[in-house]
Write an enzyme that holds these catalytic residues in place. Structure first.
Site, PDB file in Angstrom:
ATOM      1  N   HIS A 126      75.016   1.763 -28.875  1.00 56.17           N
ATOM      2  CA  HIS A 126      73.765   0.993 -28.824  1.00 56.17           C
ATOM      3  C   HIS A 126      72.960   1.520 -27.634  1.00 56.17           C
ATOM      4  CE1 HIS A 126      71.271  -2.583 -27.921  1.00 56.17           C
ATOM      5  NE2 HIS A 126      71.497  -2.973 -29.155  1.00 56.17           N
ATOM      6  N   ASP A 141      82.023  -1.702 -24.552  1.00 54.93           N
ATOM      7  CA  ASP A 141      80.931  -2.564 -24.967  1.00 54.93           C
ATOM      8  C   ASP A 141      81.463  -3.413 -26.124  1.00 54.93           C
ATOM      9  OD1 ASP A 141      78.778  -3.748 -26.126  1.00 54.93           O
ATOM     10  OD2 ASP A 141      77.549  -1.927 -26.267  1.00 54.93           O
ATOM     11  N   GLN A 150      79.878  -6.370 -30.230  1.00 53.03           N
ATOM     12  CA  GLN A 150      80.141  -6.594 -31.661  1.00 53.03           C
ATOM     13  C   GLN A 150      81.621  -6.834 -31.942  1.00 53.03           C
ATOM     14  OE1 GLN A 150      77.816  -7.047 -33.787  1.00 53.03           O
ATOM     15  NE2 GLN A 150      76.054  -6.248 -32.678  1.00 53.03           N
ATOM     16  N   LYS A 167      75.828 -13.733 -29.677  1.00 55.28           N
ATOM     17  CA  LYS A 167      76.440 -13.181 -30.903  1.00 55.28           C
ATOM     18  C   LYS A 167      77.739 -13.916 -31.213  1.00 55.28           C
ATOM     19  CE  LYS A 167      74.686  -8.556 -29.826  1.00 55.28           C
ATOM     20  NZ  LYS A 167      73.499  -8.337 -30.652  1.00 55.28           N
ATOM     21  N   CYS A 212      68.667  -0.346 -32.676  1.00 51.08           N
ATOM     22  CA  CYS A 212      68.848   0.106 -31.293  1.00 51.08           C
ATOM     23  C   CYS A 212      69.974   1.134 -31.209  1.00 51.08           C
ATOM     24  CB  CYS A 212      69.131  -1.063 -30.347  1.00 51.08           C
ATOM     25  SG  CYS A 212      67.830  -2.277 -30.323  1.00 51.08           S
TER      26      CYS A 212
HETATM   27  N1  7TS Z   1      75.907  -3.388 -27.465  1.00 52.87           N
HETATM   28  C1  7TS Z   1      76.026  -3.529 -28.781  1.00 52.87           C
HETATM   29  C2  7TS Z   1      77.121  -2.803 -29.514  1.00 52.87           C
HETATM   30  C3  7TS Z   1      75.137  -4.360 -29.471  1.00 52.87           C
HETATM   31  O1  7TS Z   1      75.267  -4.502 -30.791  1.00 52.87           O
HETATM   32  C4  7TS Z   1      74.116  -5.030 -28.757  1.00 52.87           C
HETATM   33  C5  7TS Z   1      73.099  -5.872 -29.442  1.00 52.87           C
HETATM   34  C6  7TS Z   1      74.066  -4.854 -27.374  1.00 52.87           C
HETATM   35  C7  7TS Z   1      74.974  -4.030 -26.756  1.00 52.87           C
HETATM   36  C8  7TS Z   1      73.061  -5.547 -26.523  1.00 52.87           C
HETATM   37  O2  7TS Z   1      73.299  -6.914 -26.502  1.00 52.87           O
HETATM   38  P1  7TS Z   1      72.288  -7.878 -25.728  1.00 52.87           P
HETATM   39  O3  7TS Z   1      72.771  -9.247 -26.074  1.00 52.87           O
HETATM   40  O4  7TS Z   1      72.392  -7.574 -24.290  1.00 52.87           O
HETATM   41  O5  7TS Z   1      70.926  -7.589 -26.292  1.00 52.87           O
HETATM   42  N2  7TS Z   1      72.906  -5.534 -30.793  1.00 52.87           N
HETATM   43  C9  7TS Z   1      71.926  -5.976 -31.623  1.00 52.87           C
HETATM   44  C10 7TS Z   1      71.901  -5.663 -32.959  1.00 52.87           C
HETATM   45  O6  7TS Z   1      72.713  -4.971 -33.549  1.00 52.87           O
HETATM   46  N3  7TS Z   1      70.811  -6.231 -33.517  1.00 52.87           N
HETATM   47  O7  7TS Z   1      70.158  -6.896 -32.562  1.00 52.87           O
HETATM   48  C11 7TS Z   1      70.836  -6.750 -31.375  1.00 52.87           C
END
Ligand code: 7TS
Length: 419
Positions: free
Chosen positions: A136, A213, A216, A239, A377
Site C-alpha cells: 500500500h 503492515d 488487512q 478496518k 492506493c
Molecule cells: N496498509 C494497508 C495494507 C492498507 O490496506 C491500508 C488502507 C493502509 C495501510 C492504510 O491504513 P490507514 O487506516 O492508515 O489509512 N487500505 C485501504 C484500502 O484498501 N481501501 O481504503 C483504504
C-alpha cells in the site's frame, strides 16, 4: 446464476450465526438507492456494531476528560479506560508488555513513526530497506521520503502472476547493508496472505528487523506478534469495526527504547526546561499531545466484539465467502480476477471487459452494492498486472452468500448496460 442461488441456500459450515451478527450492525439494515445495502468495501473500512457505538456514547456521556494529567475523578476514569484499551490491544496481538503498544492515528501513522523514529535515527547513506511489490502507498511513500533525505536504497521483492511474492528473490536481496524489511502481512489490492513467518525467519538470519503492515490482516486472521517474532506491527481500528482516528503500532520494547520520538509536545516528556527536555518512558514517549481517547476506548470495545466471535471463525466464514464468490465470478465471460494466490484473505479484485472500474462501482452502487473502484492506493500492483484500476469486493464476517449472489447479479447487470 441458478446454480449459484442453489448453493447459497446452504448454511456455511463455520458455526457463525450471521443473522445474529448482522442484527448487531445497524447500518446493515439501511437501504441505498431503494435497495438493501450490500456492503463489500470492508478492506477500506468495516462497519461498527452497536456495542461499540454504545461504548462511545457511554464514554462521552459519563466518562470523558483528558487522560494522564488530572487528579480529578473523571480524568482518572478516562485514563483507566484508555489504558484498559491498551491492555486489550496487547492481548489481541499477543504482545508481552503494554509498553510495546503505541496508540497512533492509524496504520499510516504507525509506519511514519517507524520511519522517523527508527529510519531517520539509525539509517545512513547506502543502507538498504526491503519492501515488496504489493505494498500500500502507506508502506512505500514514507520510505521514499527517507530515501530522498538519507540516500538509502529501496529493494523490492517481486511477485508472480498470481500475486505471490518470489521468496527466492527475497533471499537474494539481503546483504550487509540491509537494515529493515517492511512488508504487508495481507495485500489490500490482491488479498494475498504473505508467508510472513518464513520471511521474518529469513530476515532474522541476517539480523534485520521486520515491520509488518497488518492493516488487512489483524481484522481477518489471528495474529500473534511474539509467535511471528516481528519487530513492528501496525493496524488501523476502522478496518476492525472500531472508530476512525486511531490505530496501533506494536514494537519490541528494546527497539522502541532506542528510538527517537516522532513528535514533541505534552505527555511525551518527563521534564522540560528551556535548556533541555527528558522524554517520557515508552509508550508515552511516542504519544505527544491529547490522544483520540474515545476512539482508543472504542477500539478496545471493537476488540472485545471481534474476539467474542473469534478470529478463527471469522477467517473460516470469510474464506468460505471468498471461495464461493471466486467460483461464481469465474463463470462470467470477460471477468479477470486480479490476485489468485493460494493463500488469500477475502478480497476479490477484478476487471470486467474493458469497462472502467469506476463505472462498475457506480452501477453496482445503484443496486445498493458498495465496492471500491480504483488503484486501492497500490499503484505499483496495478502496473504489475497491466491495469489502471480494478473493482474490488472485500468481505467481512457479517457478509452472506446471498450478498455474493447479489454481487454476481450486479456484475451481470453492469455487462448488460455496456452490451
Ligand atoms: N496498509 C494497508 C495494507 C492498507 O490496506 C491500508 C488502507 C493502509 C495501510 C492504510 O491504513 P490507514 O487506516 O492508515 O489509512 N487500505 C485501504 C484500502 O484498501 N481501501 O481504503 C483504504
Amino acid at each position: 446464476m441458478s446454480n449459484a442461488l442453489h448453493i447459497s441456500e446452504k448454511a456455511l459450515p463455520d458455526g457463525l450465526d450471521v443473522d445474529r451478527v448482522r442484527a448487531d450492525f445497524p447500518i446493515l439494515q439501511r437501504s441505498i438507492h431503494g435497495k438493501p445495502l450490500v456492503y463489500l468495501d470492508n478492506a477500506a473500512s468495516s462497519q461498527m456494531p452497536q456495542p461499540v457505538i454504545d461504548r462511545l456514547v457511554h464514554y462521552q456521556t459519563h466518562e470523558h476528560a483528558n487522560v494522564h494529567r488530572g487528579v480529578h475523578t473523571l480524568s482518572q476514569l478516562a485514563t483507566t479506560e484508555y489504558e484498559n484499551a491498551r491492555h486489550k490491544v496487547m492481548d489481541f496481538l499477543g504482545a508481552a508488555d503494554e509498553r510495546e503498544i503505541i496508540f497512533v492515528r492509524g496504520a499510516t501513522e504507525g509506519i511514519n513513526l517507524v520511519m522517523h523514529g527508527y529510519g531517520r535515527a539509525f539509517l545512513k547513506e547506502g543502507d538498504e530497506i526491503i519492501l515488496s511489490a504489493m505494498e500500500h502507498h502507506a508502506n512505500i511513500v514514507p520510505w521514499q521520503m527517507l530515501r530522498d533525505e538519507k540516500k538509502v536504497v529501496l529493494r523490492i521483492i517481486p511477485m508472480d502472476d498470481t500475486g505471490e511474492l518470489l521468496l527466492d528473490e527475497y533471499e537474494k536481496l539481503f546483504n550487509a547493508r540491509t537494515k529493515l524489511v517492511a512488508i504487508t502481512h495481507v495485500s489490500n489490492a490482491l488479498g494475498t496472505i504473505n508467508p510472513v513467518r518464513e520471511m521474518i525467519a529469513t530476515a532474522r538470519q541476517h539480523g534485520v528487523p521486520v515491520l509488518l503492515d497488518g492493516a488487512q490482516a489483524a481484522p481477518h486472521i489471528p495474529v500473534n506478534v511474539q509467535d511471528l517474532d516481528c519487530d513492528f506491527y501496525v493496524f488501523s481500528s476502522h478496518k476492525l469495526c472500531g472508530p476512525t482516528g486511531v490505530g496501533i503500532l506494536y514494537g519490541k520494547a528494546a527497539l522502541l527504547e532506542k528510538m527517537q520520538p516522532y513528535q514533541g509536545g505534552g505527555d511525551m516528556i518527563l521534564n522540560v526546561t528551556f535548556e533541555r527536555t527528558t522524554y517520557n518512558e515508552i509508550p508515552y514517549k511516542f504519544e505527544a499531545g491529547t490522544p483520540a481517547i474515545a476512539a482508543g476506548i472504542g477500539l478496545g470495545s471493537a476488540i472485545d466484539y471481534i474476539t467474542g466471535i473469534g478470529l478463527e471463525r471469522i477467517a473460516a466464514h470469510e474464506h468460505a465467502l471468498l471461495s464461493y464468490a471466486t467460483e461464481a465470478v469465474q463463470n462470467i465471460k470477460g471477468l479477470r480476477i486480479i490476485g489468485t494466490a493460494r493463500h488469500k484473505a477475502a478480497v476479490l479484485s477484478f476487471t470486467l471487459d474493458d469497462i472502467h472500474p469506476h463505472d462498475i462501482g457506480t452501477i453496482l452502487d445503484h443496486q445498493g452494492i458498495a465496492v471500491r473502484a480504483g488503484h486501492h492506493c497500490a499503484q505499483p500492483v496495478m502496473q504489475r498486472f497491466g491495469v489502471a484500476a480494478t473493482a474490488r469486493a472485500s468481505f467481512a464476517f457479517y457478509n452472506t452468500l446471498e450478498e455474493v449472489d447479489a454481487l454476481v447479479a450486479g456484475i451481470h447487470t453492469v455487462q448488460k448496460v455496456f452490451a
